[in-house]
Design an enzyme around this catalytic site. Structure first.
Site, mmCIF file in Angstrom:
data_model
loop_
_atom_site.group_PDB
_atom_site.id
_atom_site.type_symbol
_atom_site.label_atom_id
_atom_site.label_comp_id
_atom_site.label_asym_id
_atom_site.label_seq_id
_atom_site.Cartn_x
_atom_site.Cartn_y
_atom_site.Cartn_z
ATOM 1 N N ASP A 175 0.859 -1.170 0.000
ATOM 2 C CA ASP A 175 0.000 0.000 0.000
ATOM 3 C C ASP A 175 0.908 1.237 0.000
ATOM 4 O OD1 ASP A 175 -2.355 1.600 0.347
ATOM 5 O OD2 ASP A 175 -1.846 1.753 2.480
ATOM 6 N N ASP A 211 -0.119 5.172 0.855
ATOM 7 C CA ASP A 211 -0.328 6.143 1.945
ATOM 8 C C ASP A 211 -0.377 5.441 3.302
ATOM 9 O OD1 ASP A 211 -0.529 8.194 0.012
ATOM 10 O OD2 ASP A 211 -2.670 7.829 -0.226
#
Ligand SMILES: [Mg+2]
Ligand SMILES: [Zn+2]
Length: 187
Positions: free
Chosen positions: A11, A13
């Site tokens: 991922d 952020d």
């Protein structure tokens, strides 16, 4: 953690960079700030020969809060800085859709992770997904990929919400990277 691991699906952020304040979206390269340990963690994985793919929900595009060109500029900067630290990313995949679009790529849907697997040619069993949010872990589970949690970004809150889970958790990407590399069988 699997000893035959060859592919780490990350991922963005809250795992690589700080989540943006205000709008919640990183709309400009100048708003992209690496988390402590993230670049070193990526470089550690890269040196060990692991493939690195980023999979990220960027609904700011679908909501009309940023353009695809802005997102591309943010990712170009991310790639440039990663490469400069010996941590070049093999692929960056994103979902630009708004939640109500009902697409198959926005996590917790498994589409982005399935695409990461398809592009890599590496089996799900030899891959791991890393996230800070429950939807990252759910997307991984739906794609048949093991996952790990980092306590950066939303990670601590997610860990508390999940309670007693079998998903391993690490303070940050560097700690996770060291655990992965230390656990791998020699090629
Ligand atoms: Mg996140
Ligand atoms: Zn999508």
């Amino acid at each position: 953690m699997q000893s035959g691991l060859r592919h780490v699906i990350l991922d963005r952020d809250g795992v690589l960079n700080r989540e943006a304040e205000g709008s919640g979206y990183v709309r400009e390269p100048s708003e992209f700030h690496w988390l402590p340990g993230a670049l070193e963690g990526l470089a550690t994985l890269r040196r060990a020969g692991l493939r690195l793919t980023v999979v990220t929900n960027q609904s700011g595009v679908g909501r009309g809060l940023m353009t695809l060109e802005q997102l591309a500029a943010v990712h170009a900067r991310m790639q440039e800085e990663a490469s400069a630290h010996g941590a070049a990313l093999d692929a960056v995949l994103f979902c630009p859709h708004a939640p109500e679009a009902g697409c198959s790529c926005r996590k917790p849907a498994p589409g982005l992770i399935q695409a990461a697997l398809g592009r890599s040619g590496i089996a799900a069993a030899d891959s791991i997904a890393v996230g800070d949010d429950a939807r990252d872990l759910e997307a991984a589970a739906r794609a048949g990929v093991a996952s790990a949690l980092v306590r950066t970004g939303k990670g601590r809150r997610t860990e508390a919400l999940l309670g007693d889970t079998r998903v391993p958790a690490y303070d940050d990407l560097l700690q996770l990277a060291r655990a992965i590399v230390g656990n791998r069988s020699p090629a």
